[in-house]
Scaffold this motif. Structure first.
Motif, PDB file in Angstrom:
ATOM      1  N   UNK A 175       0.878  -1.328   0.008  1.00 50.38           N
ATOM      2  CA  UNK A 175      -0.005  -0.045   0.006  1.00 50.38           C
ATOM      3  C   UNK A 175       0.848   1.390  -0.087  1.00 50.38           C
ATOM      4  N   UNK A 176       1.896   1.213   0.781  1.00 47.86           N
ATOM      5  CA  UNK A 176       2.965   2.137   1.039  1.00 47.86           C
ATOM      6  C   UNK A 176       3.912   2.442  -0.120  1.00 47.86           C
ATOM      7  N   UNK A 177       3.748   1.356  -0.743  1.00 51.12           N
ATOM      8  CA  UNK A 177       5.129   1.200  -1.811  1.00 51.12           C
ATOM      9  C   UNK A 177       6.338   1.474  -1.114  1.00 51.12           C
ATOM     10  N   UNK A 178       6.537   0.665  -0.257  1.00 48.87           N
ATOM     11  CA  UNK A 178       7.640   0.920   0.486  1.00 48.87           C
ATOM     12  C   UNK A 178       8.898   0.197   0.073  1.00 48.87           C
ATOM     13  N   UNK A 179       9.941   0.681   0.006  1.00 51.29           N
ATOM     14  CA  UNK A 179      11.243   0.354  -0.146  1.00 51.29           C
ATOM     15  C   UNK A 179      12.270   0.529   0.841  1.00 51.29           C
ATOM     16  N   UNK A 180      12.873  -0.387   1.294  1.00 52.07           N
ATOM     17  CA  UNK A 180      13.762  -0.261   2.430  1.00 52.07           C
ATOM     18  C   UNK A 180      14.871   0.618   2.001  1.00 52.07           C
ATOM     19  N   UNK A 181      15.650   1.534   2.870  1.00 53.63           N
ATOM     20  CA  UNK A 181      16.657   2.471   2.434  1.00 53.63           C
ATOM     21  C   UNK A 181      17.938   1.784   2.764  1.00 53.63           C
ATOM     22  N   UNK A 182      18.450   1.287   1.812  1.00 53.33           N
ATOM     23  CA  UNK A 182      19.747   0.432   1.917  1.00 53.33           C
ATOM     24  C   UNK A 182      20.895   1.308   2.486  1.00 53.33           C
ATOM     25  N   UNK A 183      21.112   2.551   2.235  1.00 51.77           N
ATOM     26  CA  UNK A 183      21.927   3.073   2.954  1.00 51.77           C
ATOM     27  C   UNK A 183      21.767   2.971   4.564  1.00 51.77           C
ATOM     28  N   UNK A 184      20.588   3.177   4.975  1.00 44.26           N
ATOM     29  CA  UNK A 184      20.469   2.958   6.485  1.00 44.26           C
ATOM     30  C   UNK A 184      20.632   1.566   6.900  1.00 44.26           C
ATOM     31  N   UNK A 185      19.973   0.851   6.110  1.00 44.77           N
ATOM     32  CA  UNK A 185      20.298  -0.741   6.557  1.00 44.77           C
ATOM     33  C   UNK A 185      21.978  -1.044   6.527  1.00 44.77           C
TER      34      UNK A 185
END
Lengths: 340, 340
Positions: free
Chosen positions: B44-54
């Motif tokens: 729903x939110x079209x969420x994509x994890x932030x890989x920099x933060x990861x």
DNA sequence: GTGAAAGCGCTAACAA
DNA sequence: TTGTTAGCGCTTTCAC
């Protein structure tokens, strides 16, 4: 150990991380004595800021604008497709890339477009070698925008980078290929260009003439024809050349409009021994390479160029150095056997 | 907006960020009902994890091992130089790259080396098409190490990626170039290889024969000579070929040892019309291209290959997709005019 | 000029 | 199973 952090530096220099950050990013004035100590600590610890952390903390997004020629030039369309293809990867890196169109053949309009650009961290422009454009690029840079030129450069402007190939070398490459493919055959060689007023076309033409004249003097060069990168016009030119010169052995298309040339050549079932060299890989030129209508294609990789422009612009924003070899755009030679 | 964060997802799904993280990284079992809700929220939110933060949070470093052939093969030395050249850029990305050497011609030794590898997140290996090696690669993968093959592949193994060129296409490219450069000249064409037991050499040879036979039947192919990639042996072979075949018009070197061939050719002031094609760009081959001793060089970019191997390995570690076009290694054709 | 402290988005203990 | 929370290394207010 790339393990030293800003805290280590702060501790060693006897200041706070905020002060270290100030000297790192020239953010505010720092007392000279502290400046020295911080710099010494940085050197001693061989400290290198972690740009991942920096970008995360900064939380800012990069806004880039691509200024491309309007019209149906297949190569330019390809560039745009590459931009679109990368928007999602880019989103992951917090970069937003917009595209603006302008008329390539009109320096004034291009300059006005550049003048009007605002709110971007970086601009990649398919430029034009013209004083007005140079001035506009300089203006953009003066306003603090990072600028790279793409495919076509504007020499002497204050932008920091050109993403593209050496076009006179590309022309020389075409000539060597033409000369070697023709061997000791004699006859006429024709050149079709878009417009010699376009710097890249002029340079390719120049390189071609240079090598053909010096190394393959037995070939007779016909005067270049300027066909405005138009397929129909290039097709017509090809038909005329074939008709007027039964001893035509080679044809080099400096610019766009290759589709037209291919069409015209296919109408002539005989004359398959003509050596034809053109620029850029497209669906049409691939097919023509495979069926032998084209002998070779000289190309630059639009995907590489777009990615390179992005990387260079990002590096400029982060004041990071480039990997030079990675950003070099190569002059690709394609035969039917090494197509991607 | 790529603005949705893991917190947004957690809120929308009515769970904690930890639970979202668990479904994201398949870290632990999550009750099916929650799983559904989280997945729905992500979509729903079209969420994509932030890989920099990861990556920042994970704080882990990537340990990669490059397994290269030992010896003085100029191309392999170049690969190694590229690795060294990138260690500092790599440090910035928290990757440590070690290099190990092994004998290319000895499958058992290579397999043993691979068997002994431990403590790495990824391995890039210049492989060999041999059952023992295949088994060793499979073992490495089974132990949870990401493996890519570099330059030379081992078909059928369970590694996930090959960084290199299509060698039969490279051979075909060489043949087309040879055929076109020779035009309608008649005569003999010689082929020198390192060892046809090496898959890449065999493939190039095969592609070369195929095209030369089909398209340029007027050329007479001499039986291939295997010279173990040795410069002195290749030099000697060249001298013999020149002496034994006055009607030799072409020479294709499939493998290494090009230096020797260049030396032998330079001893013969006459016979400048010989078409000579070799692989890989080195100082010697560049110079030979410029002075005309070599007609063309077919190459793969070692810098690109090393960077690509790194990127692929990192992507595997992060379970990230690749940009396919960026990781394609192209078959480069170099003439004296388009040298980098 | 300088420092303390609150994030940036995610991971990984550790509790519950 | 799930939630809470303390970081990762850097930037950026906002007081001092």
């Amino acid at each position: 150990m790339g393990k030293a952090t800003i805290e280590d530096v702060a501790a060693r220099a006897g200041v706070s991380v905020a002060t270290v950050d100030r000297v790192l990013n020239a953010r505010a004035t720092v007392r000279p004595s502290n400046l020295k100590r911080v710099e010494a600590a940085i050197r001693a610890l061989n400290y290198h800021p972690d740009r991942l952390a920096a970008r995360l903390a900064r939380g800012r997004e990069y806004r880039f604008c691509f200024v491309l020629p309007e019209g149906d030039n297949v190569f330019m369309t390809g560039l745009e497709r590459e931009i679109a293809a990368h928007t999602q990867h880019l989103a992951a890196d917090r970069v937003i890339a917009d595209v603006t169109h302008t008329d390539v053949f009109d320096a004034a309009q291009l300059a006005r477009t550049l003048d009007g650009i605002e709110g971007y961290d970086g601009v990649a422009v398919v430029a034009l070698d013209h004083p007005r454009v140079r001035e506009a690029v300089n203006g953009l840079v003066a306003r603090g925008t990072h600028v790279v030129t793409l495919v076509s450069d504007v020499p002497g402007a204050s932008h920091s980078h050109f993403v593209g190939i050496d076009n006179s070398a590309a022309g020389r490459t075409a000539a060597t290929l033409m000369g070697r493919f023709l061997g000791n055959r004699k006859g006429k060689v024709a050149v079709i260009a878009g417009a010699l007023a376009l710097r890249d076309h002029a340079e390719r033409h120049f390189g071609f003439l240079q090598v053909l004249g010096q190394e393959h003097g037995h070939l007779q060069l016909l005067p270049v024809r300027e066909e405005r990168d138009s397929s129909p016009r290039a097709a017509q030119a090809t038909r005329e050349l074939l008709k007027q010169h039964p001893d035509l052995v080679g044809l080099y298309n400096v610019g766009a409009g290759t589709d037209g040339i291919i069409t015209a050549l296919r109408e002539q079932k005989h004359r398959r021994d003509l050596v034809v060299i053109a620029h850029e890989l497209t669906e049409a030129s691939r097919a023509a390479l495979i069926d032998g209508t084209l002998s070779a294609v000289i190309a630059q990789d639009p995907g590489h160029e777009i990615r390179s422009a992005m990387r260079v612009l990002m590096a400029r924003c982060d004041r990071q150095p480039l990997i030079a070899a990675q950003e070099r755009i190569s002059i690709d030679i394609f035969l039917r056997d090494n197509l991607p």
